[in-house]
Design an enzyme around this catalytic site. Structure first.
Site, PDB file in Angstrom:
ATOM      1  N   SER A  69      -8.200  -5.261  -4.601  1.00 22.80           N
ATOM      2  CA  SER A  69      -7.611  -5.136  -6.039  1.00 22.80           C
ATOM      3  C   SER A  69      -8.089  -6.405  -6.831  1.00 22.80           C
ATOM      4  O   SER A  69      -8.496  -7.483  -6.819  1.00 22.80           O
ATOM      5  CB  SER A  69      -6.153  -5.159  -5.874  1.00 22.80           C
ATOM      6  OG  SER A  69      -5.769  -4.276  -4.768  1.00 22.80           O
TER       7      SER A  69
HETATM    8  N1  SAH Z   1      -4.693  -5.379  -1.539  1.00 21.25           N
HETATM    9  C1  SAH Z   1      -5.829  -4.833  -1.002  1.00 21.25           C
HETATM   10  C2  SAH Z   1      -5.846  -3.424  -1.652  1.00 21.25           C
HETATM   11  C3  SAH Z   1      -6.886  -2.640  -0.619  1.00 21.25           C
HETATM   12  S1  SAH Z   1      -7.270  -0.889  -1.406  1.00 21.25           S
HETATM   13  C4  SAH Z   1      -7.063  -5.627  -1.234  1.00 21.25           C
HETATM   14  O1  SAH Z   1      -6.832  -6.314  -2.281  1.00 21.25           O
HETATM   15  O2  SAH Z   1      -8.098  -5.614  -0.509  1.00 21.25           O
HETATM   16  C5  SAH Z   1      -6.020  -0.025  -0.565  1.00 21.25           C
HETATM   17  C6  SAH Z   1      -5.817  -0.149   1.025  1.00 21.25           C
HETATM   18  O3  SAH Z   1      -4.624   0.752   1.407  1.00 21.25           O
HETATM   19  C7  SAH Z   1      -7.116   0.419   1.825  1.00 21.25           C
HETATM   20  O4  SAH Z   1      -7.352  -0.456   2.570  1.00 21.25           O
HETATM   21  C8  SAH Z   1      -6.402   1.619   2.335  1.00 21.25           C
HETATM   22  O5  SAH Z   1      -7.036   1.911   3.617  1.00 21.25           O
HETATM   23  C9  SAH Z   1      -5.162   1.420   2.384  1.00 21.25           C
HETATM   24  N2  SAH Z   1      -4.202   2.694   2.522  1.00 21.25           N
HETATM   25  C10 SAH Z   1      -4.239   3.926   1.859  1.00 21.25           C
HETATM   26  N3  SAH Z   1      -3.413   4.572   2.112  1.00 21.25           N
HETATM   27  C11 SAH Z   1      -2.611   4.198   3.371  1.00 21.25           C
HETATM   28  C12 SAH Z   1      -1.403   4.524   4.049  1.00 21.25           C
HETATM   29  N4  SAH Z   1      -0.948   5.574   4.094  1.00 21.25           N
HETATM   30  N5  SAH Z   1      -1.155   3.399   5.052  1.00 21.25           N
HETATM   31  C13 SAH Z   1      -1.855   2.256   4.995  1.00 21.25           C
HETATM   32  N6  SAH Z   1      -2.708   1.997   4.230  1.00 21.25           N
HETATM   33  C14 SAH Z   1      -3.388   2.877   3.309  1.00 21.25           C
END
Ligand code: SAH
Length: 220
Positions: A69
């Protein structure tokens, strides 16, 4: 100290300070959060090939079609979460990803419970937080749509992927007075929403347009 944790040229104090100044211009005013973001090495959360871009205000790829993010959105969601309570005791994060947001939360809350559906991403995040000596975090490889009922209720929930609507299980796991920050919607029509649980129900406020990866069901 391991090489990746050291301030190498492109990740120098000056580069980090530029990121902090940008956050201030964008309206982030919590000194607590700005200090934590100034002192957390964002470059160790991404592949070496992209580390030189770590302090830009942009989402960057972390593999498996996911992105870290953007600093502004990490700061904004954290600020909204902190504003809601004098002290964050128990926070649930959905979407560990590379672990950057987790690392920020871990320095501001007593305990963070972080759920991720992609196992190898979560494993890497866990190792990085361990290197940073952030040990007040528990991890679960699961579909975040179920939340993490064992440790509920949470006084803060932060969701880092966008579902079409608020998952019912997450609402149920909020403490009274607790707050959830969650992006809702599809592709380029997403909106950050703040849900507050009251004695009698839930208040939902629509905040600002955002862009997150989709919230997907099932584990990988
Ligand atoms: N705050 C994190 C955001 C990563 S992007 C960062 O800065 O790295 C969002 C993440 O949510 C991804 O890793 C994706 O795999 C996860 N995600 C998407 N749907 C999900 C779900 N239903 N349960 C758990 N994780 C999920």
């Amino acid at each position: 100290m391991i090489q990746s944790l050291q301030g190498i040229g492109m990740t120098s104090a000056r580069t980090r300070e530029r990121m902090i100044n940008r956050l201030i211009q964008q309206g982030i005013c919590s000194h607590k959060i700005l200090d934590v973001m100034r002192n957390t090495p964002r470059h160790i959360f991404m592949d070496e090939a992209l580390a030189h871009r770590a302090y830009e205000d942009t989402a960057l790829p972390i593999g498996y079609n996911q992105t870290i993010s953007q600093p502004y959105i990490v700061a904004k969601m954290t600020e909204l979460l902190l504003a809601a309570s004098a002290r964050l005791t128990c926070v649930l994060e959905i979407g560990t990803g590379c672990g950057y947001q987790t690392a920020i939360l871990a320095q501001l809350a007593d305990h963070v419970y972080s759920v991720e559906r992609i196992a190898p991403l979560q494993k890497k995040a866990k190792d990085r937080l361990w290197d940073l000596k952030l040990k007040n975090v528990s991890y679960l490889h699961s579909d975040g749509g179920w939340g993490w009922p064992d440790h509920a209720p949470y006084d803060g929930i932060l969701v880092a992927a966008a579902p079409p609507e608020i998952p019912e299980m997450l609402l149920q796991q909020m403490a009274i007075g607790g707050v959830m920050l969650i992006p809702i919607g599809k592709d380029d029509k997403q909106q950050l929403q703040r849900v507050t649980r009251t004695e009698s129900g839930y208040d939902i406020e629509k905040l600002e347009p955002v862009v997150f990866v989709p919230f997907l069901s099932g584990r990988k």
